[in-house]
Design a protein around this motif. Structure first.
Motif, PDB file in Angstrom:
ATOM      1  N   SER A 142       0.816  -1.215   0.000  1.00  0.00           N
ATOM      2  CA  SER A 142       0.000   0.000   0.000  1.00  0.00           C
ATOM      3  C   SER A 142       0.850   1.267   0.000  1.00  0.00           C
ATOM      4  O   SER A 142       0.319   2.368  -0.129  1.00  0.00           O
ATOM      5  N   GLN A 143       2.164   1.114   0.112  1.00  0.00           N
ATOM      6  CA  GLN A 143       3.054   2.270   0.173  1.00  0.00           C
ATOM      7  C   GLN A 143       3.750   2.562  -1.155  1.00  0.00           C
ATOM      8  O   GLN A 143       4.527   3.498  -1.255  1.00  0.00           O
ATOM      9  N   ILE A 144       3.459   1.752  -2.167  1.00  0.00           N
ATOM     10  CA  ILE A 144       4.123   1.908  -3.459  1.00  0.00           C
ATOM     11  C   ILE A 144       3.206   2.643  -4.435  1.00  0.00           C
ATOM     12  O   ILE A 144       2.101   2.180  -4.717  1.00  0.00           O
ATOM     13  N   PRO A 145       3.624   3.789  -4.949  1.00  0.00           N
ATOM     14  CA  PRO A 145       2.774   4.536  -5.880  1.00  0.00           C
ATOM     15  C   PRO A 145       2.642   3.828  -7.228  1.00  0.00           C
ATOM     16  O   PRO A 145       3.565   3.150  -7.684  1.00  0.00           O
ATOM     17  N   ASN A 146       1.481   3.979  -7.850  1.00  0.00           N
ATOM     18  CA  ASN A 146       1.218   3.459  -9.198  1.00  0.00           C
ATOM     19  C   ASN A 146       1.501   1.961  -9.324  1.00  0.00           C
ATOM     20  O   ASN A 146       1.988   1.485 -10.355  1.00  0.00           O
ATOM     21  N   LEU A 147       1.185   1.229  -8.276  1.00  0.00           N
ATOM     22  CA  LEU A 147       1.470  -0.200  -8.262  1.00  0.00           C
ATOM     23  C   LEU A 147       0.757  -0.932  -9.392  1.00  0.00           C
ATOM     24  O   LEU A 147       1.282  -1.892  -9.962  1.00  0.00           O
ATOM     25  N   HIS A 148      -0.423  -0.469  -9.741  1.00  0.00           N
ATOM     26  CA  HIS A 148      -1.234  -1.147 -10.755  1.00  0.00           C
ATOM     27  C   HIS A 148      -0.634  -1.051 -12.153  1.00  0.00           C
ATOM     28  O   HIS A 148      -1.056  -1.773 -13.070  1.00  0.00           O
ATOM     29  N   LEU A 149       0.348  -0.174 -12.342  1.00  0.00           N
ATOM     30  CA  LEU A 149       0.931   0.022 -13.669  1.00  0.00           C
ATOM     31  C   LEU A 149       2.045  -0.982 -13.973  1.00  0.00           C
ATOM     32  O   LEU A 149       2.514  -1.049 -15.114  1.00  0.00           O
ATOM     33  N   ASN A 150       2.477  -1.729 -12.981  1.00  0.00           N
ATOM     34  CA  ASN A 150       3.594  -2.651 -13.167  1.00  0.00           C
ATOM     35  C   ASN A 150       3.246  -3.981 -12.519  1.00  0.00           C
ATOM     36  O   ASN A 150       3.306  -4.125 -11.299  1.00  0.00           O
ATOM     37  N   LYS A 151       2.883  -4.955 -13.332  1.00  0.00           N
ATOM     38  CA  LYS A 151       2.430  -6.245 -12.819  1.00  0.00           C
ATOM     39  C   LYS A 151       3.524  -6.964 -12.028  1.00  0.00           C
ATOM     40  O   LYS A 151       3.270  -7.573 -10.984  1.00  0.00           O
ATOM     41  N   THR A 152       4.744  -6.906 -12.530  1.00  0.00           N
ATOM     42  CA  THR A 152       5.845  -7.577 -11.849  1.00  0.00           C
ATOM     43  C   THR A 152       6.110  -6.954 -10.489  1.00  0.00           C
ATOM     44  O   THR A 152       6.324  -7.644  -9.489  1.00  0.00           O
ATOM     45  N   LEU A 153       6.075  -5.625 -10.456  1.00  0.00           N
ATOM     46  CA  LEU A 153       6.244  -4.914  -9.192  1.00  0.00           C
ATOM     47  C   LEU A 153       5.113  -5.255  -8.229  1.00  0.00           C
ATOM     48  O   LEU A 153       5.342  -5.472  -7.033  1.00  0.00           O
ATOM     49  N   ALA A 154       3.890  -5.318  -8.737  1.00  0.00           N
ATOM     50  CA  ALA A 154       2.742  -5.646  -7.891  1.00  0.00           C
ATOM     51  C   ALA A 154       2.881  -7.042  -7.293  1.00  0.00           C
ATOM     52  O   ALA A 154       2.631  -7.256  -6.107  1.00  0.00           O
ATOM     53  N   ASN A 155       3.293  -8.011  -8.121  1.00  0.00           N
ATOM     54  CA  ASN A 155       3.489  -9.371  -7.622  1.00  0.00           C
ATOM     55  C   ASN A 155       4.543  -9.411  -6.526  1.00  0.00           C
ATOM     56  O   ASN A 155       4.398 -10.114  -5.516  1.00  0.00           O
ATOM     57  N   ALA A 156       5.626  -8.653  -6.720  1.00  0.00           N
ATOM     58  CA  ALA A 156       6.680  -8.600  -5.714  1.00  0.00           C
ATOM     59  C   ALA A 156       6.156  -7.995  -4.413  1.00  0.00           C
ATOM     60  O   ALA A 156       6.459  -8.481  -3.323  1.00  0.00           O
ATOM     61  N   ALA A 157       5.366  -6.931  -4.547  1.00  0.00           N
ATOM     62  CA  ALA A 157       4.833  -6.260  -3.361  1.00  0.00           C
ATOM     63  C   ALA A 157       3.899  -7.180  -2.580  1.00  0.00           C
ATOM     64  O   ALA A 157       3.961  -7.245  -1.345  1.00  0.00           O
ATOM     65  N   PHE A 158       3.041  -7.919  -3.287  1.00  0.00           N
ATOM     66  CA  PHE A 158       2.115  -8.823  -2.611  1.00  0.00           C
ATOM     67  C   PHE A 158       2.869  -9.992  -1.973  1.00  0.00           C
ATOM     68  O   PHE A 158       2.462 -10.514  -0.933  1.00  0.00           O
ATOM     69  N   PHE A 159       3.951 -10.390  -2.599  1.00  0.00           N
ATOM     70  CA  PHE A 159       4.815 -11.440  -2.046  1.00  0.00           C
ATOM     71  C   PHE A 159       5.374 -10.985  -0.700  1.00  0.00           C
ATOM     72  O   PHE A 159       5.360 -11.725   0.291  1.00  0.00           O
ATOM     73  N   VAL A 160       5.875  -9.752  -0.647  1.00  0.00           N
ATOM     74  CA  VAL A 160       6.434  -9.216   0.594  1.00  0.00           C
ATOM     75  C   VAL A 160       5.336  -9.036   1.651  1.00  0.00           C
ATOM     76  O   VAL A 160       5.547  -9.300   2.835  1.00  0.00           O
ATOM     77  N   ASP A 161       4.152  -8.600   1.233  1.00  0.00           N
ATOM     78  CA  ASP A 161       3.014  -8.510   2.163  1.00  0.00           C
ATOM     79  C   ASP A 161       2.829  -9.827   2.901  1.00  0.00           C
ATOM     80  O   ASP A 161       2.668  -9.874   4.130  1.00  0.00           O
ATOM     81  N   ASP A 162       2.835 -10.902   2.133  1.00  0.00           N
ATOM     82  CA  ASP A 162       2.580 -12.234   2.674  1.00  0.00           C
ATOM     83  C   ASP A 162       3.674 -12.653   3.647  1.00  0.00           C
ATOM     84  O   ASP A 162       3.394 -13.146   4.752  1.00  0.00           O
ATOM     85  N   LYS A 163       4.920 -12.471   3.250  1.00  0.00           N
ATOM     86  CA  LYS A 163       6.051 -12.862   4.099  1.00  0.00           C
ATOM     87  C   LYS A 163       6.075 -12.052   5.389  1.00  0.00           C
ATOM     88  O   LYS A 163       6.359 -12.575   6.463  1.00  0.00           O
ATOM     89  N   PHE A 164       5.791 -10.783   5.277  1.00  0.00           N
ATOM     90  CA  PHE A 164       5.819  -9.877   6.431  1.00  0.00           C
ATOM     91  C   PHE A 164       4.760 -10.282   7.453  1.00  0.00           C
ATOM     92  O   PHE A 164       5.041 -10.406   8.650  1.00  0.00           O
ATOM     93  N   GLU A 165       3.547 -10.523   6.977  1.00  0.00           N
ATOM     94  CA  GLU A 165       2.473 -10.899   7.894  1.00  0.00           C
ATOM     95  C   GLU A 165       2.721 -12.276   8.504  1.00  0.00           C
ATOM     96  O   GLU A 165       2.359 -12.525   9.654  1.00  0.00           O
ATOM     97  N   GLU A 166       3.349 -13.147   7.754  1.00  0.00           N
ATOM     98  CA  GLU A 166       3.657 -14.484   8.268  1.00  0.00           C
ATOM     99  C   GLU A 166       4.562 -14.384   9.503  1.00  0.00           C
ATOM    100  O   GLU A 166       4.327 -15.047  10.519  1.00  0.00           O
ATOM    101  N   LEU A 167       5.586 -13.556   9.413  1.00  0.00           N
ATOM    102  CA  LEU A 167       6.468 -13.324  10.556  1.00  0.00           C
ATOM    103  C   LEU A 167       5.700 -12.753  11.735  1.00  0.00           C
ATOM    104  O   LEU A 167       5.847 -13.210  12.882  1.00  0.00           O
ATOM    105  N   ILE A 168       4.865 -11.754  11.469  1.00  0.00           N
ATOM    106  CA  ILE A 168       4.115 -11.075  12.533  1.00  0.00           C
ATOM    107  C   ILE A 168       3.131 -12.027  13.207  1.00  0.00           C
ATOM    108  O   ILE A 168       3.023 -12.053  14.446  1.00  0.00           O
ATOM    109  N   ARG A 169       2.435 -12.830  12.416  1.00  0.00           N
ATOM    110  CA  ARG A 169       1.488 -13.786  12.984  1.00  0.00           C
ATOM    111  C   ARG A 169       2.202 -14.815  13.861  1.00  0.00           C
ATOM    112  O   ARG A 169       1.698 -15.209  14.919  1.00  0.00           O
TER     113      ARG A 169
END
Length: 206
Positions: A142-169
């Motif tokens: 949610s902190q990356i501007p224009n995420l929807h314009l770059n599919k590869t970047l979006a996939n990377a960002a969602f990947f990090v979302d998942d890993k980050f929450e996994e650690l926190i949980r």
């Protein structure tokens, strides 16, 4: 010359731990190898001296915790607040910065300006009415501007979302019990999932 970029609204999450405040904090510090003697900056220096970026990956792999993260510091917010406002003492609060090896920084590879929000940060705050902790973090994607314009970047960002929450949980005791126990039973030095260059929609799996 200057420019302004609209950054979509940050999504901030807060959960209440199922562990005590001390257990929650200790879990984060342990999983991030906070007391490891080699800091990330020192690893970079060693890799530069060796003229081999793989040296950093090797050192980071050895120094990181089960979730592949390294500590970038623990800012003890309560110490400053209590120092300058002793008549209104606040409960213990930690702002912990964390990062990982360059292989995982798919977001910053595609958008170097993403480093403004890296290292990632979480706050672990003692709750006033019980012995647990409130854990707060901003969703990385949610902190990356224009995420929807770059599919590869979006996939990377969602990947990090998942890993980050996994650690926190895991550290807060709010992970599914079966998965939690499976991670606890892992061999020493084993990693949860695999940090890799996130070029597709694959998320971290145990």
């Amino acid at each position: 010359m200057s420019r302004s970029t609209y950054v979509q609204r940050t999504i901030r999450n807060t959960i209440v731990s199922e562990k005590s405040f001390k257990e929650t904090l200790d879990s984060f510090l342990y999983e991030l190898r906070f007391f490891h003697p080699v800091h990330a900056d020192k690893m970079i220096e060693q890799a530069m001296e060796a003229k081999d970026p793989k040296v950093f990956d090797t050192l980071a792999e050895e120094a990181s915790g089960r979730f592949g993260y390294l500590s970038f510091g623990d800012h003890k917010v309560h110490r400053y607040l209590n120092k300058f406002n002793p008549n209104r003492p606040v409960l213990e609060s930690h702002a912990i910065a964390l990062g990982t090896s360059p292989r995982a920084y798919s977001m910053t590879k595609h958008n170097q300006e993403a480093t403004i929000n890296f290292p990632l940060r979480i706050t672990v705050t003692q709750r006033p009415n019980d012995d647990r902790a409130s854990v707060t973090w901003d969703l990385p994607s949610s902190q990356i501007p224009n995420l929807h314009l770059n599919k590869t970047l979006a996939n990377a960002a969602f990947f990090v979302d998942d890993k980050f929450e996994e650690l926190i949980r895991f550290c807060s005791g709010t992970m599914d019990e079966k998965k939690y126990k499976k991670i606890l039973s892992m061999d020493k030095g084993a990693k949860v999932g695999a940090w890799k260059d996130a070029g597709g929609p694959t998320l971290s799996k145990l």
